[in-house]
Motif scaffolding. Sequence first.
Motif, PDB file in Angstrom:
ATOM      1  N   LEU A 163     -15.521 -19.009 -14.857  1.00  0.00           N
ATOM      2  CA  LEU A 163     -14.328 -19.097 -14.020  1.00  0.00           C
ATOM      3  C   LEU A 163     -13.192 -19.804 -14.763  1.00  0.00           C
ATOM      4  N   LEU A 164     -13.494 -20.926 -15.391  1.00  0.00           N
ATOM      5  CA  LEU A 164     -12.463 -21.667 -16.123  1.00  0.00           C
ATOM      6  C   LEU A 164     -11.910 -20.857 -17.290  1.00  0.00           C
ATOM      7  N   LEU A 165     -12.757 -20.106 -17.967  1.00  0.00           N
ATOM      8  CA  LEU A 165     -12.282 -19.242 -19.058  1.00  0.00           C
ATOM      9  C   LEU A 165     -11.353 -18.147 -18.526  1.00  0.00           C
ATOM     10  N   ALA A 166     -11.698 -17.570 -17.389  1.00  0.00           N
ATOM     11  CA  ALA A 166     -10.856 -16.535 -16.784  1.00  0.00           C
ATOM     12  C   ALA A 166      -9.502 -17.117 -16.384  1.00  0.00           C
ATOM     13  N   VAL A 167      -9.498 -18.311 -15.817  1.00  0.00           N
ATOM     14  CA  VAL A 167      -8.240 -18.959 -15.429  1.00  0.00           C
ATOM     15  C   VAL A 167      -7.405 -19.261 -16.678  1.00  0.00           C
ATOM     16  N   ALA A 168      -8.043 -19.752 -17.732  1.00  0.00           N
ATOM     17  CA  ALA A 168      -7.324 -20.051 -18.978  1.00  0.00           C
ATOM     18  C   ALA A 168      -6.706 -18.783 -19.567  1.00  0.00           C
ATOM     19  N   LYS A 169      -7.468 -17.687 -19.586  1.00  0.00           N
ATOM     20  CA  LYS A 169      -6.936 -16.418 -20.105  1.00  0.00           C
ATOM     21  C   LYS A 169      -5.750 -15.942 -19.267  1.00  0.00           C
ATOM     22  N   PHE A 170      -5.865 -16.066 -17.950  1.00  0.00           N
ATOM     23  CA  PHE A 170      -4.774 -15.668 -17.075  1.00  0.00           C
ATOM     24  C   PHE A 170      -3.521 -16.506 -17.359  1.00  0.00           C
ATOM     25  N   LEU A 171      -3.689 -17.824 -17.447  1.00  0.00           N
ATOM     26  CA  LEU A 171      -2.546 -18.701 -17.697  1.00  0.00           C
ATOM     27  C   LEU A 171      -1.897 -18.402 -19.044  1.00  0.00           C
ATOM     28  N   GLY A 176       6.471 -16.683 -20.682  1.00  0.00           N
ATOM     29  CA  GLY A 176       7.266 -17.901 -20.612  1.00  0.00           C
ATOM     30  C   GLY A 176       6.474 -19.169 -20.858  1.00  0.00           C
ATOM     31  N   LEU A 177       5.167 -19.076 -20.847  1.00  0.00           N
ATOM     32  CA  LEU A 177       4.363 -20.250 -21.151  1.00  0.00           C
ATOM     33  C   LEU A 177       4.041 -20.237 -22.643  1.00  0.00           C
ATOM     34  N   PRO A 178       4.215 -21.363 -23.299  1.00  0.00           N
ATOM     35  CA  PRO A 178       3.913 -21.378 -24.732  1.00  0.00           C
ATOM     36  C   PRO A 178       2.427 -21.176 -24.980  1.00  0.00           C
TER      37      PRO A 178
END
Length: 189
Positions: A163-171, A176-178
């Motif tokens: 789940l955390l990996l999926a959220v990180a990939k999405f972010l 606009g996010l570096p």
Amino acid sequence: ARQITQKFDWNSFWLVATEDNTNFIHGENNHGKINTISHAQRLTKALEQLGPTYVKFGQALASRPDVVPPSLAAALSTLQDQMTRFDGEVARDIVRKELTPRVEEGSIEKQDLEDLLESLVEEPVAAASIGQVYKASLPGRGSVAVKVQRPGVRLLVESDTELLLAVAKFLESLPGLPNPSSANNENND
């Protein structure tokens, strides 16, 4: 016009106590007694219910007085070794299940396993996010500490990691996010 500004005090916020209705939600009966719980205790309880991955975040925050106020750090510090305990008989079954194959392969004597299980104290010495620690004794070796992994903890950590990996990939995919890796490449050119 005179403007009044008031600085928000996070330490005080975490100390505010409100009604604890979680026992009612989970079907427990307090016999009409109303319990209160601080915001810090409520967050700590929520992290514990979410599982070991989130408890680790709480433990990390507890050790950072430069990041969180003292009242929150104190509540989160209970996640170090004062977690909700699981049943001692469950722990005994886990030890039996984990060590029986070693008896079958001959690396542990059956009597040693039986002695260990018999000497395992009912209450753990400490209860943490991943497991519990029990006192026991081995003939000819004396007192030992036995660490027992919480039931199902491996699957919980694996699913939380996914789940955390999926959220990180999405972010990282948001415009606009570096992107930290591309920023490093630009600095190396």
